[in-house]
Structure formats: structure tokens, C-alpha cells
Design an enzyme around this catalytic site. Structure first.
Site, short mmCIF file in Angstrom:
data_model
loop_
_atom_site.label_atom_id
_atom_site.label_comp_id
_atom_site.label_asym_id
_atom_site.label_seq_id
_atom_site.Cartn_x
_atom_site.Cartn_y
_atom_site.Cartn_z
CE LYS A 1 47.73 33.56 37.55
NZ LYS A 1 47.15 34.92 37.41
CB SER B 1 44.49 38.00 37.97
OG SER B 1 43.46 37.64 37.11
CB SER C 1 43.39 34.08 37.10
OG SER C 1 44.45 34.98 36.85
#
Lengths: 513, 485
Positions: free
Chosen positions: B70, B173, B149
Site C-alpha cells: 500500500k 481499512s 482504504s
């Protein structure tokens, strides 16, 4: 506790008869000044409080900076245990209560040299609280008696130092050096229990001596290793008046002058029927005035928040007993011992203590020959040597004259080889001709004192023949004439004569006729 | 998947270089999903390095396995942007501990994946790179959000580009997008994985997470990244025995709680039915299943909004554009005006509004009313969990999300706060308590979207949680290879 204080304040306000506000001729004596200090002491450590970057003072710009110190995203603080130990040691010496658990908080404000946008400090639960510092207050005016004062310590907290911003006027730019950013600081918050500049500077002097012995801070104010903020207010009642804060005082002298100036300034404001404004002020050492720092006038809300990346600081992980054992002899004890052992008074002892290099020379000289007269040694060091150092603009820490040479000067005085006037000359030569011993200097320059009775007798008689008027005057009762005769003798012998002997001899000869 | 790849790499029926090349090709082919935002330019070299190792008979635990990261984990030499204009030009000079450990285990970092700006969102929609698409039933006209996210990492795995990816989980997330994408998403206990190099959202809740297609793959990655880190004081040495994962797991010894508060308003019937189905499945396998109560669950989101905003306001203070990051070209009069312009131009609206609220909550006059009060409620929420564990429950089974992945248009009709409030309802409380939690896909809805279930375990009982998830995964047969159009 705060609420209690507030209520008491309210009651006081109610029972106290209102003063006539229009009175402009304020009675100086009824107004007392209240001073409280906050000291930022940089911790002497290899690395910073939360990073492994070094803390060297004169390292090249931005060379002592880790990713964390530059607030690079994703980096986290890592507490330096050596800094904690330094704070514990300092707290123990200042008789504080240690908090077994203390916490770190973030204090937010935007400043170019504080890259994270917050400083990690200990706002709500500091490492230590409730201590005290006892110190001597000695006025330069010898007629004022020295006294002992105690200032209480509210708390000692660990926090990060900020970086530095350098404004380059020529290019109109600001440059940032992060070498200092993140160095460990101990903030010592003193209660407002001082009343003038002398007390404030005496406190700082004592604190410097303590740091000198426990080595947790270099105390080098000229390097910014110890900075003082002074809160000053004046009041004519029991509660505190509106205070101003003088920031970043960088020398003992500045502390004393700034506090006294601020008291003077505030009294003038009151005299003129105006009100003191709560503000931050700076010290201008050129004009010797405190000046308002406009950029800090806006009331800051620091939006404190616990630092989530650090665990609570648990002192159970530290060996406090071991730290207790390494506490060396502290200034108060050293001072007492000196007074007793060498029969020096408190004033002389304090003067000597405040000059660590001279103090260690004093010990050297006395230890080398215990029969030496400590008062004479004190005089030579703190008056004659110090004067010469000042004359030559040399810090006493930079004095390179070996103590055995000074000891020799003392001995030459003692055995009457030298008189004081020539002792001063010898000391001066010691600075210039470092390879010569005092005896050598005396011999080479023919500076031996005239102290043999026969010689003095002979010289005195000569002078009396040369100055018959003075002799006549004296015998008519004009005692001052003796001084003239002594002066003449000194001139005749190039100041080499022993004045005390000569004076006695004159009196004897003058009375005999 | 990982063990299969490992075997082929060991047998040399597949070369690490070929595997990497295939991964890159997949990534290119599926670039319309917008899962990746940067490619690791050093990837080919790393794959070659792995290939050499394998030829020499050396096989580190993840030798040659392509993994995505990420874009809020710092990667040395690879841009790390947090999907924000503020960090668009930021190339870290260091690796996050998680990345460092993956590389030390032989993993090849493929690239960096999309997220909501600074991980503030639950859709992977608020990104300067644009939204990430869900692989399920996505076509050019109308498509579903990937969740967020960590939507980029989840799409990278769900679309089969790589077998595992790193995400981060502060309020859900990792679990939320994993659930929407039909893969396994694991949020370990707070304090087990290092946050050093993870650009923070809420330091006291952020946890690096792992997404993969199977629980076993999650475990394979977890076992190489676990362990204390001197650079993160909150990362503890718990000495967990990762080998225990391989040992027998008996559902008969387990007490499982079904918290009634999770049966909340907005929970879709299909998700609820799936939840019941799992409870029955466990019950029928002689695990003990009982209804329990976590009374403060509904306060979690409101509390989270306050705590999140406060830490965001604080953490974002460093983004001034002075030392690094976005620098406006406009003229400025003072330091203040310069940083104000930089921040206004480079931080998104969601970020700025959270900074504003956080600064409001932290004002001296509000501190007690909002911040301290929220900490107290957080303690109550955390105590809810601790009470369950004290009553000898081993796990809680709950929905992960209230519904299946919404359409982008549905999602966008709500503001960020409402989005998060509904999306994070089931996942957020575990972050408050620091408990480990995992989501695994169970079945497809009528409209062919994945439905998942969440299992929450006791703090630092991560290995057993993974064992249980592994057991459950084997009981349910969820198609793990997805149709990709």
C-alpha cells in the site's frame, strides 16, 4: 488546587478595601517584585532525546539530523535512556519527587525550525515534581549581608529542543539548521519565589555549579546549552500581578540585568497609572532593555495531546539507587568544607566557587603545601590572576598558567622575596613567557623586594634628608605627611621596598628626634 | 497459493524472473482497475537476485514471491505518496520495517497500491490517482467500489496480479476492502507488527495488515514480518510461536460469541443470513456458539471520529511543504502564508476537514469535553472486549461489512463521514481494543458480489485466530479464482 487558589483570590478581593486608583505617587516599598524562572538545560548526551543523531555543538550545519529529527513521514520516536538517567540524576540532586510513571505529550505550533509541527514534551505528568534549590545571595556591595535563599521547583520535564532559523538579510531568506532539533532538554520550572535580578542570577549560578558537578548539562550558556526564561510581575497585595515573560536569557549577567530592568519598567508603568500587559519580551543586551516580541503576542493554544508513539515512561526500569550512589559532592557541601578547612568567609568562598578553574587551582596550591596561607592564595587567584585574565580578555577556563607557578608566587610573597606590586608584574609575565618560573622572572628582572632592616633604615633616612618639609610637618602633628614620605621612598626604590616595614621604620625615626 | 508457488520455484518448474514478468504483464493488462499507482523499478533486479538464490539451492520463506505494498508504507527509492498531492514528489530514503522484512524474506516488491488520501476513507475513491475498481462485476459503465482504504492492495490480490499485499487498518481499512473484494484480510493485534515507516493515520490504532487469497498465505506473510522493532516503541516482543499454526485445531474446544449489537440498522438480509449460516456451521461442528453483548459498540464510530480527527490534526502538522512535499509556486509574504497555501493546495477536502475538527477538539477549552471524553468511551469499548475474553470466550464472529460493495454512484452520494460511519461499523471496535481480526469470504450474494464474515480474537492470540479462520475457510467452499473481465 487551582480552584482553591481562585476562591481564595476572590475572598481576598472582597475583604480588601479598594485602593484609591487615582493615586499616582505609589509608595515604592509597598510594591514587591515577584520573579520565577524556567530553565531549559540541554542534556549532555551522545545522541538526541528520541533519535540516534549526534548532539555535537559545532558540527557542520544539518549534519546531526536523523530522519526522525527532520519529521520524515513514518518515522517514530525512540526514547534515549541516557537522557532519562540524566533527568533522574538532576531530579535527585534537586530533591524532587520522581514520578514512577510519566507521560509524553505533543505541544503543537508551526515554526519553521520545528519540522513535525509539534514538540514532544511532558505537560501533564512530568518525570519529577516538587523539588528545591538552595543558594547563597551575595551582593557586590560588601555592606549587604549575604543570605541563603530557597527556590522551589514545580516540575522537571523532558522535552525536545527545536532547530535554529538563520535569517540571511542579504538574500532575504530564512535558512534552517536542524542540528539542535530533538536534543534532549530538561525544563526546570521554578515557583515564583524570587524577588530581584540578584536572586535570579544567584540561582542560576548555583544551578550551573550543580550541573558542573553532576555533568548532566554542560551549562555552557554561551553555546545555548542552558537558557533561562524569567517571569516577572509586581504587586502590592497578596496575589500575583500581571506578569511578563522574558525569553531566552543567555548569560548570568543577562538574567540579573533583564529581571531588574523589567521590575524597574513595570514600576514605572504603575507610577504612570498604566497597566502591565501580559506579554513575551526579549532582552536586548546592547540597549540593556527588555523589548516586546510582537510575533508572540497572539495567545497560543498549543492543543496538547498525548504522544501516542511512546509508552509511558516507567522509572522502575531504571536503577535509581545506583544513580543515587554516583552523585558527587555537591556545591553546598564543597562550600561548607572550604569555609571550614581554609577559614574563608562565605563571600570569598562563593567567589572562588563560581570560578571552577580557579577553585581547582586553589586546591592544587593548598594541597601542595598545606602551610600556605589560604587567604593569600585566595587573593592572588581571585584578585590578581583574575584581573590579569580580564585585562587580557581570557576566559578563566582558558587559563594556561600551571598552579604550581601561582603557588610559587604565593611563596615568594610569603618569604618576602616579592612584594604585592611585583607579584602582579610576575603574574603578567607568566602569560607572556610561559616557560619561565616566577623565581626565574624575579631574578632576571631584579624584582626582589627590599626588606632587610638595615637597608630600609638607610633608605628612610635618605628620604627624610631629601624631604625636610614633610618631616617638619609630621612632627608638627600633620600625620598625612607620613604618606608622602612613603610615596617618596616607593618612587626611589621603584616600588620594591616593603611598605609595611618602611612605614614602621619612618614612624620610629620620626618619633626619635 | 504461496506454498504452491514456492514448490514450483523450488522445483525450478517456474523461475522467479518468469513469475515476476507474468505479474508485471498481469498488472499492465489489468491497469484499468487502478490498483497500482507506482511500479517498483528495481523489481526485475530483485527477481533476478531471487532466481540466483534459488539456483544456489537457497530458498528464503518468500523467495521470489511478488507482493504489493500500500502506498502509505515508505519504500526506499520508490515514490510513497499516500495518494496525496502533498507527497506526490516524495521518495523515501528508507524502507518501512514491514517492507524491509518482506525483502529480507526474499519477497519481490511489485509496486505500490492505491488508497484514499492518507488512508482517510473506506472506498479508495478519494485518491489523486482516481478510484480503484472492484474486480467483481465491474464493467466500464457501472462498477463497484473496492472498499478502502486498502482498496488497491485488495484489488491487486483479488484480480490475481499478486498473491499477497500489505495494507493498513485503522478502522477497518484492510478488512472492509478485503470483504468487498472477496479475499482474506487480516488485522493483527496492535503491537505485533512494526509501524516504523507506515505513514500514520491514527497512531494508537494503526496496524499493518495483510491481504491474500487464503488464510495460509496470510500466515506465510505474517510469520516473516512479526516481531519487535527498536524503531517502534509500541511494537512488542510477544514471542508468538508461528509454528503453532500448523498444529491441530479443534473447534470443540472453542467458545464463540455472537455479539448482538452487530445486528444493527442497515445490516442487509443477505449478510445477516450469511452470519447465521456461519454460526450454524460452527454450532453443527460442535463448537460452542452463544449470543453475547458488547454494549458500547454503537458509540465506537462517534468516538472514532473524534480520536481520528485529533491524531490527524497532529500528524498532518508536518506537511508544510518546507522540508519535503508540495511547494506552491505562488508568491508568499511569510512562513505562515507559505505553509497555508501549500496545505490548501495540496491536501484534499476530507483531510482538511478532519484537521479542522481535530484542532477544534484539541483546543484547551474543548480538550476535556471531546478528547478526554472520547478516551473514556474508548476504554469502555475496549473493556467490552476484555470482559468477553474474561468470560472465557475465544472468538467473536460478526459481519465484516453491512452490505456487499456498493456502486461508486451509491457510495459517492454520501459524504465521507457518513460513508465511514456505515462502512466501519463492524470493523472499528476491534481497533479501539487492539484485538486481532480477520475477514474471510463466505459466499456470493444473489447479485454475485462477495459476502464475508469477520472473526475477532483476543489480543495477541493471533495464531489461534488464524487457525480458526483457516479451519472455517476449509469448511466453506468459496471460489477463490475470480472471473475477470
Amino acid at each position: 488546587m487551582y480552584i482553591k487558589k481562585y476562591i481564595t483570590k476572590q475572598i481576598f478581593n472582597r475583604i480588601r478595601p479598594q485602593r484609591n486608583k487615582s493615586t499616582k505617587n505609589i509608595d515604592e516599598h509597598k510594591w514587591k517584585s515577584v520573579v520565577g524562572l524556567e530553565v531549559h538545560a540541554q542534556i549532555s548526551s551522545e545522541s538526541k532525546l528520541f533519535s540516534s543523531a549526534g548532539c555535537k555543538f559545532e558540527a557542520s550545519v544539518n549534519s546531526q539530523v536523523s530522519l526522525f529529527d527532520a519529521a520524515i513521514p513514518g518515522t517514530l520516536p525512540r526514547l534515549n535512556e541516557k537522557c532519562v538517567e540524566a533527568a533522574i540524576l538532576t531530579a535527585l540532586v534537586l530533591k524532587c519527587n520522581l514520578n514512577k510513571i510519566s507521560l509524553f505529550d505533543r505541544k503543537h505550533y508551526f515554526y519553521a525550525d520545528m519540522p513535525a509541527g509539534y514538540q514532544i514534551t511532558q505537560q501533564f505528568r512530568p518525570i519529577a515534581e516538587n523539588g528545591e534549590l538552595m543558594f547563597h545571595v551575595i551582593d557586590q556591595n560588601v555592606k549587604k549581608d549575604p543570605y541563603i535563599k530557597t527556590s522551589f521547583i514545580k516540575q522537571i520535564q523532558l522535552e525536545q529542543d527545536s532547530g535554529r532559523t538563520v535569517h540571511d538579510e542579504s538574500s532575504q531568506t530564512s535558512l534552517i539548521d536542524l542540528n539542535r532539533a530533538g536534543i534532549g532538554l530538561m525544563e526546570l520550572v521554578f515557583e515564583p519565589d524570587l524577588c530581584n535580578g540578584l536572586e535570579a542570577s544567584s540561582l542560576i549560578k548555583e544551578l550551573l555549579l550543580i550541573f558542573e558537578s553532576i555533568k548532566t548539562c554542560s551549562g555552557r550558556m554561551e553555546e545555548g546549552a542552558l537558557r533561562v526564561d524569567a517571569n516577572v510581575s509586581i504587586t502590592n497585595r497578596d496575589e500575583l500581578g500581571t506578569r511578563t515573560e522574558i525569553k531566552n536569557l543567555g548569560s548570568v549577567k543577562a538574567v540579573q540585568l533583564a529581571v531588574d530592568y523589567e521590575i524597574f519598567r513595570q514600576k514605572n508603568i504603575i507610577k504612570n497609572g498604566k497597566k502591565i500587559v501580559n506579554e513575551t519580551r526579549g532582552w536586548d543586551s546592547v540597549s540593556n532593555k527588555t523589548i516586546s516580541m510582537r510575533d508572540k503576542e497572539v495567545l497560543q493554544d498549543y492543543r496538547f495531546m498525548p504522544e501516542p508513539n511512546l509508552l509511558p515512561l516507567n522509572l522502575n526500569a531504571f536503577d535509581i539507587n545506583k544513580l543515587q550512589l554516583i552523585i558527587p559532592e555537591l556545591p553546598f557541601v564543597i562550600r561548607k568544607n572550604i569555609m571550614k578547612k581554609y577559614d574563608l568567609n562565605i563571600r570569598k568562598t562563593c567567589i572562588l566557587m563560581n570560578e571552577p578553574v580557579l577553585l581547582s587551582m586553589f586546591f592544587d596550591i593548598m594541597n601542595h603545601d598545606k602551610s600556605r596561607n589560604p587567604s593569600r592564595v585566595w587573593n592572588i587567584l581571585t584578585i590578581d590572576l583574575l584581573t590579569e585574565l580580564h585585562k587580557r580578555c581570557i576566559e578563566s577556563s582558558q587559563c594556561k598558567i600551571p598552579s604550581n607557578f601561582i603557588g610559587e608566587v604565593v611563596d615568594l610573597l610569603d618569604n618576602n622575596t616579592l612584594n604585592l606590586a611585583y607579584a602582579k608584574k610576575v603574574i603578567s609575565v607568566l602569560f607572556d613567557e610561559t616557560n619561565k618560573s616566577p623565581s626565574q622572572i624575579v631574578t632576571e628582572n631584579n624584582w626582589e623586594q627590599i626588606y632587610e632592616e638595615e637597608k630600609i633604615d638607610h633608605l628612610c633616612k635618605e628620604v627624610m634628608i631629601e624631604c625636610p618639609k614633610a618631616v617638619k610637618d609630621y612632627r608638627r602633628g600633620k600625620v598625612q605627611a607620613l604618606k608622602f614620605l612613603i610615596g617618596q621612598l616607593a618612587k626611589k626604590t621603584n616600588n620594591k621596598v616593603n611598605i609595611a616595614y618602611a612605614s614602621n621604620k619612618f614612624e620610629e625615626l620620626l618619633k626619635n628626634e | 497459493m504461496i506454498s504452491f508457488l514456492k514448490k514450483r520455484l523450488r522445483d525450478q518448474t517456474l523461475s522467479a524472473v518468469d513469475l515476476y514478468t507474468k505479474t508485471l504483464k498481469d498488472l499492465e493488462n489489468k491497469s484499468n482497475l487502478n490498483a497500482f499507482v507506482h511500479i517498483n523499478q528495481d523489481g526485475a533486479r530483485q527477481a533476478l537476485e531471487c532466481q540466483k538464490q534459488l539456483k544456489n539451492g537457497i530458498q528464503r520463506p518468500l523467495e521470489g514471491i511478488p507482493i504489493a505494498v500500500k502506498d502509505n508504507f515508505c519504500t526506499k527509492g520508490i515514490p510513497t505518496t499516500c495518494a496525496s498531492k502533498m507527497l506526490q514528489n516524495f521518495i523515501p530514503m528508507y524502507n518501512a520495517t514491514m517492507v524491509e522484512r518482506l525483502q529480507a524474506a526474499g519477497a519481490v516488491i511489485v509496486g505500490k497500491t492505491n488508497l484514499d488520501e492518507f488512508a482517510m476513507g473506506s472506498g479508495t475513491v478519494d485518491s489523486i490517482f482516481g478510484p480503484t475498481k472492484n474486480v467483481w462485476r465491474s464493467n466500464s459503465d457501472e462498477w463497484h467500489i473496492a472498499g478502502g482504504s486498502s482498496g488497491g492492495s485488495c484489488t491487486a490480490v483479488a484480480s490475481g496480479v499478486c498473491v499477497a499485499a500489505l495494507g493498513s487498518d485503522t478502522g477497518g481499512s484492510v478488512r472492509n476492502p478485503a470483504s468487498y473484494c472477496g479475499i482474506v484480510g487480516f488485522k493483527p493485534s496492535y503491537g505485533l507488527l512494526s509501524r516504523h515507516g507506515l505513514i500514520p493515520l491514527v497512531n494508537s490504532m494503526d496496524v499493518p495488515g495483510i491481504v491474500a487469497q487464503t488464510v495460509e498465505d496470510v500466515m506465510a506473510v505474517f510469520s516473516v514480518v512479526i516481531g519487535p522493532d527498536l524503531n517502534d516503541s509500541t511494537c512488542l516482543n510477544m514471542n508468538l510461536d508461528t509454528n503453532k499454526f500448523q498444529q491441530d485445531f479443534s473447534i470443540r474446544d472453542c467458545r464463540i460469541g455472537i455479539p448482538e449489537e452487530y445486528n444493527c440498522k442497515g445490516l442487509s438480509k443477505e449478510v445477516k443470513d450469511t452470519w447465521n449460516y456461519i454460526a450454524d456451521l460452527i454450532d453443527n461442528s460442535e463448537g460452542m456458539v452463544k449470543k453475547v453483548s458488547l454494549p458500547h459498540t454503537s458509540a465506537s464510530i462517534a468516538t472514532y471520529s473524534v480520536l481520528n480527527a485529533c491524531e490527524v490534526a497532529s500528524n498532518m502538522s508536518r506537511y508544510t511543504g518546507i522540508l519535503y512535499g508540495y511547494r506552491s509556486t505562488q508568491n508568499y509574504k511569510s512562513f505562515e502564508s507559505l505553509i497555508t497555501t501549500n496545505r490548501i493546495e495540496a491536501l484534499g477536502e476530507v483531510v482538511r476537514s478532519r484537521i479542522l475538527s481535530g484542532n477544534f477538539f484539541l483546543l484547551q477549552s474543548n480538550y476535556e469535553k471531546y478528547f478526554l471524553q472520547s478516551l473514556k468511551v474508548r476504554r469502555l469499548i475496549s473493556d467490552d472486549f476484555q470482559n468477553i475474553w474474561k468470560s472465557n470466550y475465544d472468538f467473536l464472529v460478526t459481519p465484516t461489512t453491512l452490505t456487499t460493495a456498493p456502486l461508486l454512484s451509491e457510495f459517492k452520494s454520501l459524504d465521507n463521514r457518513t460513508q465511514c460511519a456505515t462502512q466501519d461499523y463492524c470493523t472499528q471496535p476491534a481497533n479501539m481494543a487492539g484485538c486481532p481480526a480477520i475477514t474471510i469470504p463466505v459466499k456470493l450474494s444473489k447479485s454475485k458480489m462477495p459476502i464475508s464474515i469477520q472473526i475477532i480474537g483476543q489480543n495477541f492470540d493471533d495464531i489461534r485466530l488464524l487457525q480458526f479462520a483457516n479451519w472455517l475457510e476449509k469448511k466453506i467452499t468459496f471460489t477463490q479464482i475470480y472471473p475477470y473481465n
